[in-house]
Design a protein around this motif. Structure first.
Motif, PDB file in Angstrom:
ATOM      1  N   ALA A 126      35.719  50.906  46.166  1.00 59.26           N
ATOM      2  CA  ALA A 126      36.648  50.380  47.164  1.00 59.26           C
ATOM      3  C   ALA A 126      37.246  49.047  46.751  1.00 59.26           C
ATOM      4  O   ALA A 126      37.975  48.437  47.514  1.00 59.26           O
ATOM      5  CB  ALA A 126      35.943  50.255  48.512  1.00 59.26           C
ATOM      6  N   GLY A 127      36.880  48.550  45.567  1.00 56.59           N
ATOM      7  CA  GLY A 127      37.418  47.281  45.097  1.00 56.59           C
ATOM      8  C   GLY A 127      36.649  46.066  45.590  1.00 56.59           C
ATOM      9  O   GLY A 127      37.081  44.928  45.398  1.00 56.59           O
ATOM     10  N   LYS A 128      35.490  46.261  46.205  1.00 52.42           N
ATOM     11  CA  LYS A 128      34.664  45.153  46.671  1.00 52.42           C
ATOM     12  C   LYS A 128      33.615  44.812  45.620  1.00 52.42           C
ATOM     13  O   LYS A 128      33.191  45.689  44.863  1.00 52.42           O
ATOM     14  CB  LYS A 128      33.989  45.514  47.996  1.00 52.42           C
ATOM     15  N   ILE A 129      33.215  43.531  45.604  1.00 51.11           N
ATOM     16  CA  ILE A 129      32.196  43.084  44.637  1.00 51.11           C
ATOM     17  C   ILE A 129      30.867  43.764  44.942  1.00 51.11           C
ATOM     18  O   ILE A 129      30.350  43.667  46.059  1.00 51.11           O
ATOM     19  CB  ILE A 129      32.051  41.553  44.671  1.00 51.11           C
ATOM     20  N   ALA A 130      30.332  44.475  43.944  1.00 49.39           N
ATOM     21  CA  ALA A 130      29.079  45.218  44.132  1.00 49.39           C
ATOM     22  C   ALA A 130      27.952  44.650  43.290  1.00 49.39           C
ATOM     23  O   ALA A 130      26.828  45.133  43.376  1.00 49.39           O
ATOM     24  CB  ALA A 130      29.292  46.683  43.776  1.00 49.39           C
TER      25      ALA A 130
END
Length: 858
Positions: A126-130
């Motif tokens: 989703a383009g979030k920092i993981a």
């Protein structure tokens, strides 16, 4: 690492099976595994660790367990150093670090290492920092090399800044011609122009201190003969008598024939260093001397002995001929050599008259001045001369003052002319003061010993009287404890008799009524039999609670996951507590497994929950909370349990609370604040007995009007045993098969007959025996037996002995033990032997059916 990741059990981790991993994680791992540079990935909320083969050596001993563990746990030892970098990266900002010092302790011990690395954020689908990705490399070798190079440059600069302290020579051995620079010539006292033109080696040797000359010549000759290197430290003595220390180094250069032709080298001034070293050696020698003397003084207890050993040691240390300590006593008598007369210094050598010292010298002595003298020389004013002529004795007298008065003195003789240095005088004073203190201490101890001897008889008499008083007090306390025990026993037996009489009245009355109606031909006796059964069940429950209180109930402890157990009970408790009570469970993350009997633990939690409900008649909130707990030594001593790690289950209510007096009796048997008929007073006693028998503890905290909290401590389970699952509702009991043959062994006839009839009612084929010997004979005769149901306590042969002898004859036979008392061969300290199937007496037909079916289906 790809193979290890594929074989790892991810089902138990927050990521779940690999098939469900997001594409972003898969692509990042593919990049990481293909890279030859050390890399690791920390992914997800817990920052679970992944790494490639190049990163494995960096983990060291952690490499066996690091895969899939939280990043913080893997690098817990350096977390304080890297946590700010991790926080910054997870906020979206990359970090680059150059030559950071980290103690990784890769081999399990501290180490010095430097690292250059980058932290970069990685993103999910989703383009979030993981998580974060690290690329790293060790720079320890380069950092250490640069540091050593800088240190070498610093030493070189220091050497060059020494100016004229370093000199260079070049000796033409065949021509015996030494050319040297100005610095070398200055050190050795040679004219610089002559040194530059060349001079013989003998001229340079002339500047070496006579005490070192022969040694240096020998070392130089040895180097020339073997055509090797030369290194030495020695003194130089100039024309003014000034001494300087030098360090000389050189190496021979061989000619065509292999013999030394040239001998170049360097000399540099080390006077400051050697002066410091010699001072340190002298100080160390004096320190060792004082330490040794102190130890010898401490051993001695006689003042005369202390004075003698101190005098001998000091005389040996300074190399004097005579040494002695002198004291002024009330009778003005010296302990060594002469006497005190008219307050003046008497002859110390036996040669010199009192008048030789002069009035002025005596005044100086009385003022505490140190006197340096000979036995025959003094000036016209009476001052003693500091030096003696050849052949006479030179002396030193150091006084010890107390409140301005001479108390003691140390006197030293030397056979030759001697100049007493300030350091030697200081040492003499130190030893004299130390000896004086030791003498005073020894005399004080002697006086104390005398007083102790005088008081010993009185002390012995007092001790005898104290012992007699202690015996009387002990007897009184013993009698009081016995009375308290009898009172508690009376309360306990009274409570048991009261409750059992009520239950027996129900049983006897119901059976009597049933008998009378059956005798008249009436069959409507169900309600009387139900009442009798209810009374018997209550009596059995009371017995079990008494056993729990006395820590004699049979427990089968297993590995329990308390969170699952509490969660499994929550729904049932929510229904049974009623609508007025709000139930809340707070289950701690990362909770340890506990070691306890799961069935009994459920009973304890339900018991505490019901007590909490009863304490909230107008409604309220009941909370069950789990957590990990560490019991330290202080709390363990107070609670009488072992210190260490425990699992805590707390049950709290917002009810009426307990006063301190009620709280002190909460766990006493048959103590209850409920109205008559509302409780037996054994519920909390059972909780206490279960906790102690399980190796744990229970504490109660309460405040009137605010509620009560019970905290149950259970020992942490260690090991690989699979956790016990929460029990589900029992299924319909299976009916027995005629092919299942059960052998019942019971020496009590009525109990045996009841068990036989119950098992036949359930559909089993049943054999029975009245003793272990009779049962063994049946088996030895060839009778096949599917299950042996035996009492444990029987005359002649116990159930345990029967099982041990019968098992080899029928290896597939299942065994169930039963007994009404737990201290026997299958239960030890209240804990069942591992693998033992046990059914406690008394039991109903449903309980019997469930246990037999459970064992046969296992």
């Amino acid at each position: 690492m790809a193979r290890e990741m594929a074989e790892h059990d991810w089902a138990q981790s927050p990521l779940g099976p690999r098939e469900g991993w997001p594409p972003a994680l898969r692509s990042t791992l593919a990049l990481l595994l293909a890279c030859p540079t050390p890399m690791f990935l920390a992914w997800g909320p817990d920052l679970l660790c992944f790494y490639n083969d190049a990163y494995r050596p960096i983990l060291g001993y952690r490499s066996e367990t690091a895969l899939g563990r939280p990043f913080r746990d893997v690098w817990a030892s350096i977390w304080s150093d890297i946590e700010p970098l991790v926080t910054t990266t997870l906020a979206g900002e990359s970090c680059t670090v150059t030559d950071m010092r980290l103690d990784l302790s890769r081999q399990g011990r501290p180490e010095e290492s430097w690292w250059t690395f980058t932290y970069s954020p990685v993103f999910d689908d989703a383009g979030k920092i993981a998580g974060l990705l690290c690329v790293t490399g060790e720079t320890t070798a380069r950092v250490v090399a640069e540091r050593e190079r800088a240190a070498a440059a610093e030493r070189l600069d220091l050497a060059l800044s020494a100016g004229n302290s370093i000199g260079i020579w070049d000796w033409d051995v065949l021509a015996d011609r030494v050319t040297a620079d100005t610095r070398f010539a200055t050190l050795y006292g040679i004219d610089p122009d002559k040194a530059a033109a060349g001079a013989s080696i003998a001229e340079f040797f002339a500047g070496i201190h006579p005490d070192d000359l022969s040694r240096v010549q020998s070392e130089v000759l040895d180097a020339v003969e073997r055509c090797g290197s030369f290194r030495s430290e020695y003194r130089l003595l100039n024309a003014e008598g000034r001494v300087r220390w030098v360090s000389a180094q050189g190496r021979c250069i061989a000619g065509a024939d292999g013999r030394c032709e040239r001998f170049p080298g360097v000399s540099y001034d080390i006077t400051d260093r050697m002066t410091s070293e010699l001072a340190i050696r002298a100080a160390k020698a004096e320190r060792d001397f004082v330490i040794d003397l102190t130890a010898r003084q401490r051993v001695a207890t006689d003042p005369e002995t202390i004075i003698r050993i101190s005098s001998e040691a000091l005389g040996k240390r300074l190399g004097v001929n005579r040494a002695g300590f002198y004291r002024l006593l009330g009778v003005k008598q010296m302990r060594h050599g002469g006497s005190w007369t008219d307050g003046t210094l008497a002859p110390l050598t036996g040669v010199q008259a009192v008048s030789a010292f002069g009035a002025r010298a005596e005044q100086r002595r009385r003022r505490g001045k140190t006197l340096v003298f000979s036995d025959s020389r003094h000036d016209n004013d009476g001052d003693l001369l500091a030096y003696a002529e050849d052949g006479v004795l030179a002396g030193l007298c150091v006084p010890l003052m107390n409140a301005g008065h001479w108390q003691a003195g140390i006197y030293l003789h030397h056979a030759e002319v001697r100049h007493w240095t300030p350091a030697e005088i200081s040492l003499v004073k130190e030893v004299a003061e130390m000896t004086w203190l030791a003498v005073e201490r020894a005399e004080a101890l002697l006086r104390l010993s005398q007083r102790v001897d005088q008081q010993s008889v009185a002390l012995a008499e007092a001790t005898t009287e104290i012992k007699a008083e202690a015996d009387r007090r002990s007897a009184a306390e013993s009698q009081l404890r016995q009375l308290q025990k009898m009172e508690s026993l009376g309360q306990l037996t009274g409570g048991i008799a009261h409750d059992f009489n009520n239950m027996l009245a129900i049983i006897i009355g119901g059976l009597n009524l049933a008998q009378r109606r059956l005798a008249r031909g009436e069959s409507d006796v169900g309600k009387y039999l139900d009442g009798a059964m209810e009374g018997a069940t209550r009596a059995a429950t009371l017995t079990q609670r008494l056993l729990a209180f006395s820590r004699q109930q049979p427990l089968s402890p297993k590995a329990i996951e308390p969170n699952k157990l509490v969660a499994g009970l929550a729904e049932m408790l929510a229904r049974s507590l009623g609508e007025l009570v709000q139930l809340e469970t707070i289950l701690s993350a990362g909770l340890w497994k506990a070691k306890a009997d799961p069935a009994e633990l459920e009973n304890v939690i339900v018991n505490l929950a019901v007590n909490g409900r009863d304490a909230m008649p107008e409604g309220g909130k009941l909370t069950i909370e789990t957590s990990n707990a560490y019991v330290d030594d202080a709390y363990a001593h107070e609670a009488e349990l072992a210190p260490g790690q425990y699992v805590q289950i707390a049950v709290s209510d917002t009810g009426t609370g307990m006063s301190p007096d009620v709280m002190a009796k909460a766990f006493d048997p048959f103590f209850t604040t409920k109205s008559v008929g509302k409780g037996t007073g054994l519920g909390l006693s059972q909780v206490f007995g279960f906790a102690r028998q399980s190796g744990g503890h229970v504490r109660v905290y309460s405040e009137v009007g605010h509620g009560t909290t019970f905290k149950l401590y259970l020992p942490r389970f260690w090991g690989d045993e699979p956790p016990t699952t929460v029990r589900s509702a029992p299924a319909t009991l299976r009916q027995g098969k005629p092919s299942d043959i059960v052998l019942v062994v019971e020496d009590e006839e009525r109990v045996r007959n009841n068990s036989v009839e119950a098992l036949r009612e359930l559909g089993y084929t049943v054999l029975h025996a009245a003793s272990g010997a009779e049962a063994l004979a049946i088996i030895e005769a060839g009778q096949d037996v599917t299950l042996l149901f035996t009492d444990v306590v029987m005359p002649g042969m116990t159930g345990r002995q029967l099982a041990d002898r019968a098992a080899p004859l029928l290896p597939k036979m299942k065994i169930v033990f039963t007994t009404g008392y737990t201290r026997n061969a299958v239960v030890h300290n209240g804990i069942l032997d591992p693998g033992t199937n046990f059914l406690p007496k008394p039991f109903g037909i449903d309980q019997l059916a469930a246990k037999i079916a459970e064992v046969l289906d296992a």
